[in-house]
Write an enzyme that holds these catalytic residues in place. Structure first.
Site, mmCIF file in Angstrom:
data_model
loop_
_atom_site.group_PDB
_atom_site.id
_atom_site.type_symbol
_atom_site.label_atom_id
_atom_site.label_comp_id
_atom_site.label_asym_id
_atom_site.label_seq_id
_atom_site.Cartn_x
_atom_site.Cartn_y
_atom_site.Cartn_z
ATOM 1 N N PHE A 5 -8.318 8.453 -5.549
ATOM 2 C CA PHE A 5 -7.101 8.162 -4.795
ATOM 3 C C PHE A 5 -7.092 6.702 -4.357
ATOM 4 O O PHE A 5 -8.107 6.195 -3.870
ATOM 5 C CB PHE A 5 -7.017 9.033 -3.532
ATOM 6 C CG PHE A 5 -6.940 10.505 -3.777
ATOM 7 C CD1 PHE A 5 -5.724 11.120 -4.038
ATOM 8 C CD2 PHE A 5 -8.085 11.287 -3.733
ATOM 9 C CE1 PHE A 5 -5.654 12.498 -4.242
ATOM 10 C CE2 PHE A 5 -8.024 12.660 -3.938
ATOM 11 C CZ PHE A 5 -6.810 13.261 -4.198
ATOM 12 N N ASP A 6 -5.946 6.053 -4.496
ATOM 13 C CA ASP A 6 -5.703 4.812 -3.773
ATOM 14 C C ASP A 6 -5.450 5.195 -2.310
ATOM 15 O O ASP A 6 -5.217 6.368 -1.997
ATOM 16 C CB ASP A 6 -4.486 4.115 -4.392
ATOM 17 C CG ASP A 6 -4.094 2.858 -3.640
ATOM 18 O OD1 ASP A 6 -4.993 2.152 -3.135
ATOM 19 O OD2 ASP A 6 -2.882 2.570 -3.546
ATOM 20 N N GLY A 7 -5.482 4.202 -1.423
ATOM 21 C CA GLY A 7 -5.290 4.480 -0.004
ATOM 22 C C GLY A 7 -3.837 4.424 0.435
ATOM 23 O O GLY A 7 -3.135 5.429 0.456
#
Length: 300
Positions: free
Chosen positions: A166-168
């Site tokens: 996941f990106d943030g």
């Protein structure tokens, strides 16, 4: 195929173009129309379609189910994958045959011709929707369903366990800091993060999916888990990492590994992780990941 309880399962919907490589068929549809496309699919109904970008992700989800049921045969908190398609039922035989050919544990197929198929996501309790059509993804997000756009590419099938990156900001977390960055620049964003360090960030479009994935992961020790999750974010660890970590802690979401890249390219790290799927809101990061052969999904 084991019947799943959608009220307890982690339901994932994938379109046919996300799970199988239908680019040639899609080109035929665009150039010669629906009738010619349908004739082609019927004539080739016993010829399996090649795997698409989300194929390895679906296979790895099936592996997770096997491991969960090994430890508890009565467990109902499982992945439940359904295929949602804008194909007509007449051309759907090839899709079903392809899933059976590869031994995919899928029993639900929805063929919705000439309709906005995303209207059926909530009735199936879908927690994640993967599509190769941008309009579908935007419609699903507007309906409040975690969703991402799959880019068709050649993908090396990674080994198990299931690995999800996941990106943030604007993916796992809300885009509040991104908005500050756009308005006030990096210095303003850093000051904002430091002032808000003790305040958890809002939830992003994939938080609900990540939380359910985390709940499944907790059934195992870290060493024996068939699921591994990663945070790979452009945030600086020194200036903006603490709030991200505290937010995850507040949510009770355990992430196996976190990389605070401070704006550096994500591709090399992703090539080392070899995820089954990588979620990011930046097309630049998606393009870099695809260049490394990483199955990528854009969250618009």
């Amino acid at each position: 195929v084991l019947q799943k309880d959608p009220s307890e399962a982690l339901v994932i919907a994938v379109t046919t173009r996300a799970i199988f490589n239908l680019e040639e068929e899609h080109k035929l549809y665009l150039e010669k129309g629906k009738e010619e496309y349908t004739r082609h699919q019927q004539a080739n109904q016993d010829k399996p379609l090649p795997p698409g970008t989300a194929f390895a992700f679906v296979q790895a989800a099936q592996y997770v189910n096997e491991k969960i049921l090994e430890s508890n045969p009565a467990e109902k908190d499982l992945f439940d994958v359904l295929v949602l398609s804008n194909n007509s039922p007449e051309s759907g035989v090839r899709i079903i045959n392809s899933a059976k050919h590869y031994g995919l544990e899928i029993s639900k197929f929805c063929f919705v011709s000439d309709e906005d198929s995303t209207q059926y996501l909530k009735s199936h309790r879908v927690k994640l929707f993967l599509s190769a059509d941008r309009t579908d993804v935007c419609n699903a997000l507007r309906r409040g369903v975690s969703s991402a756009l799959i880019f068709q590419q050649e993908v090396q099938a990674p080994s198990t366990p299931l690995r999800v990156v996941f990106d943030g900001d604007a993916v796992l977390f809300s885009d509040e800091t991104d908005q500050v960055f756009r308005e006030q620049g990096l210095e303003g964003a850093v000051q904002y993060e430091q002032a808000m360090e003790a305040v958890p960030m809002g939830e992003g479009p994939l938080k609900a999916f990540a939380m359910h994935l985390g709940k499944m992961r907790k059934k195992f020790s870290q060493e024996k888990s068939p699921i591994r999750t990663y945070l790979v974010t452009a945030r600086s660890g020194r200036d903006m990492g603490i709030r991200a970590i505290k937010t995850l802690r507040e949510w009770g979401l355990v992430i196996d590994e976190a990389f605070f890249m401070d704006g550096a390219p994500k591709g090399p790290i992703l090539a080392q992780i070899q995820p089954h799927i990588f979620f990011d809101d930046s097309l630049h990061n998606i393009q870099g990941a695809r260049g490394m052969g990483i199955p990528s999904a854009w969250v618009p």
